[in-house]
Motif scaffolding. Sequence first.
Motif, PDB file in Angstrom:
ATOM      1  N   GLN A 163      -5.948   8.941   9.299  1.00  0.00           N
ATOM      2  CA  GLN A 163      -6.643  10.080   8.709  1.00  0.00           C
ATOM      3  C   GLN A 163      -6.557  10.055   7.181  1.00  0.00           C
ATOM      4  N   HIS A 164      -5.433   9.592   6.659  1.00  0.00           N
ATOM      5  CA  HIS A 164      -5.211   9.601   5.215  1.00  0.00           C
ATOM      6  C   HIS A 164      -5.343   8.204   4.614  1.00  0.00           C
ATOM      7  N   ARG A 165      -6.179   7.381   5.235  1.00  0.00           N
ATOM      8  CA  ARG A 165      -6.368   6.004   4.761  1.00  0.00           C
ATOM      9  C   ARG A 165      -6.821   5.971   3.297  1.00  0.00           C
ATOM     10  N   GLY A 167      -6.266   8.112   0.840  1.00  0.00           N
ATOM     11  CA  GLY A 167      -5.145   8.401  -0.047  1.00  0.00           C
ATOM     12  C   GLY A 167      -4.215   7.211  -0.171  1.00  0.00           C
ATOM     13  N   LEU A 168      -3.969   6.519   0.932  1.00  0.00           N
ATOM     14  CA  LEU A 168      -3.110   5.337   0.901  1.00  0.00           C
ATOM     15  C   LEU A 168      -3.714   4.244   0.021  1.00  0.00           C
ATOM     16  N   GLU A 169      -5.036   4.072   0.107  1.00  0.00           N
ATOM     17  CA  GLU A 169      -5.701   3.088  -0.740  1.00  0.00           C
ATOM     18  C   GLU A 169      -5.523   3.435  -2.215  1.00  0.00           C
ATOM     19  N   LEU A 170      -5.657   4.716  -2.541  1.00  0.00           N
ATOM     20  CA  LEU A 170      -5.518   5.124  -3.934  1.00  0.00           C
ATOM     21  C   LEU A 170      -4.093   4.893  -4.433  1.00  0.00           C
ATOM     22  N   ILE A 171      -3.103   5.203  -3.608  1.00  0.00           N
ATOM     23  CA  ILE A 171      -1.713   4.949  -3.999  1.00  0.00           C
ATOM     24  C   ILE A 171      -1.511   3.457  -4.277  1.00  0.00           C
ATOM     25  N   GLN A 172      -2.027   2.627  -3.381  1.00  0.00           N
ATOM     26  CA  GLN A 172      -1.860   1.190  -3.546  1.00  0.00           C
ATOM     27  C   GLN A 172      -2.533   0.700  -4.833  1.00  0.00           C
ATOM     28  N   HIS A 173      -3.735   1.226  -5.125  1.00  0.00           N
ATOM     29  CA  HIS A 173      -4.413   0.833  -6.364  1.00  0.00           C
ATOM     30  C   HIS A 173      -3.607   1.268  -7.583  1.00  0.00           C
ATOM     31  N   ALA A 174      -3.054   2.490  -7.550  1.00  0.00           N
ATOM     32  CA  ALA A 174      -2.276   2.988  -8.679  1.00  0.00           C
ATOM     33  C   ALA A 174      -1.016   2.152  -8.886  1.00  0.00           C
ATOM     34  N   LEU A 175      -0.358   1.773  -7.800  1.00  0.00           N
ATOM     35  CA  LEU A 175       0.848   0.955  -7.913  1.00  0.00           C
ATOM     36  C   LEU A 175       0.517  -0.438  -8.443  1.00  0.00           C
ATOM     37  N   PRO A 194      -6.714  -0.308  10.299  1.00  0.00           N
ATOM     38  CA  PRO A 194      -8.077  -0.859  10.314  1.00  0.00           C
ATOM     39  C   PRO A 194      -8.598  -1.034   8.899  1.00  0.00           C
ATOM     40  N   PRO A 195      -9.443  -2.027   8.654  1.00  0.00           N
ATOM     41  CA  PRO A 195      -9.956  -2.232   7.296  1.00  0.00           C
ATOM     42  C   PRO A 195     -10.779  -1.040   6.829  1.00  0.00           C
ATOM     43  N   PRO A 196     -10.793  -0.766   5.528  1.00  0.00           N
ATOM     44  CA  PRO A 196     -11.556   0.371   5.026  1.00  0.00           C
ATOM     45  C   PRO A 196     -13.055   0.132   5.153  1.00  0.00           C
ATOM     46  N   ASP A 200     -15.158   4.584   2.776  1.00  0.00           N
ATOM     47  CA  ASP A 200     -13.779   4.757   2.323  1.00  0.00           C
ATOM     48  C   ASP A 200     -13.622   4.281   0.883  1.00  0.00           C
ATOM     49  N   LEU A 201     -14.144   3.086   0.593  1.00  0.00           N
ATOM     50  CA  LEU A 201     -13.984   2.516  -0.737  1.00  0.00           C
ATOM     51  C   LEU A 201     -14.718   3.343  -1.789  1.00  0.00           C
ATOM     52  N   ALA A 202     -15.898   3.856  -1.423  1.00  0.00           N
ATOM     53  CA  ALA A 202     -16.639   4.702  -2.357  1.00  0.00           C
ATOM     54  C   ALA A 202     -15.884   5.999  -2.628  1.00  0.00           C
ATOM     55  N   ALA A 203     -15.294   6.569  -1.580  1.00  0.00           N
ATOM     56  CA  ALA A 203     -14.542   7.815  -1.742  1.00  0.00           C
ATOM     57  C   ALA A 203     -13.299   7.588  -2.591  1.00  0.00           C
ATOM     58  N   VAL A 204     -12.633   6.447  -2.419  1.00  0.00           N
ATOM     59  CA  VAL A 204     -11.454   6.134  -3.229  1.00  0.00           C
ATOM     60  C   VAL A 204     -11.843   6.001  -4.699  1.00  0.00           C
ATOM     61  N   ALA A 205     -12.971   5.337  -4.970  1.00  0.00           N
ATOM     62  CA  ALA A 205     -13.422   5.188  -6.353  1.00  0.00           C
ATOM     63  C   ALA A 205     -13.731   6.549  -6.978  1.00  0.00           C
TER      64      ALA A 205
END
Length: 254
Positions: A163-165, A167-175, A194-196, A200-205
């Motif tokens: 559900q929070h995939r 947010g996890l992507e954003l944390i990983q990018h920030a780190l 599962p792969p984004p 998902d990628l657009a929302a993270v950006a």
Amino acid sequence: MSPRPAPDRTRLRAAARRPARLTPEEAEERALLLRLCSLLLQYPDAELATARPVLTTTVEALAPSPSAEHLAAFTAWFTDQEPQALERHYVETFDLRRRSSLYLTYYLHGDTRRRGMALLALAQRYRASGWESAGGELPDHLPVVLEFAALAGHRTGEAPLRQHRRGLELIQHALTDADSPYRHVLSALLALLPPPTEADLAAVAELAAQGPPQEDVGLDPYGAGEFAPPGTFVPPHPAPPTLMPPLSPPEGPR
């Protein structure tokens, strides 16, 4: 001959992201990986620092996988650091920067009323599974979510992570942007999910550019940094690590 009906793309995407069935051995290995991620993302107090040799030995004995490689890269750094340096890096990384905060509902709901409801729903999910978190952290703190995932199983336990995939992507990018070795732990976790999707990628950006939703009422923020003016937040004292049974050193590589 009647034309073949077009595939239902929504169902195809859902099937691709649905958790696969695991053998008992795969489920056990996956639970160990999640548990290791949970431990390694906790505040590195004296107890966790003392456990570093056991953690390193356990990671070395994992079956070969991308997640195991990432955890090995992290423990190589983790083991070599002085305890005080570990504590400073952890606070600077997770407590003083909103973009790498470990409170997952913040990325989805920001500091809004909806976040309080999401926290309540997550706590109710834990209780419905017969599990109570120890350690005093909020239910959306990533080490707590990972512990639940390890204990409750692949389908039920990992649902909050899926559900929070974003947010996890954003944390990983920030780190990664901060060149923090903790990026390896997030990479190990993301390799299990599962792969984004493109959405998902657009929302993270978009989230990285604009930040989470904001509201003047609700919970206090859990970190300062890119999403808020400096000096507007005093981080809380880190809670003690979530209580978990000690890891037993494995007999040797499999």
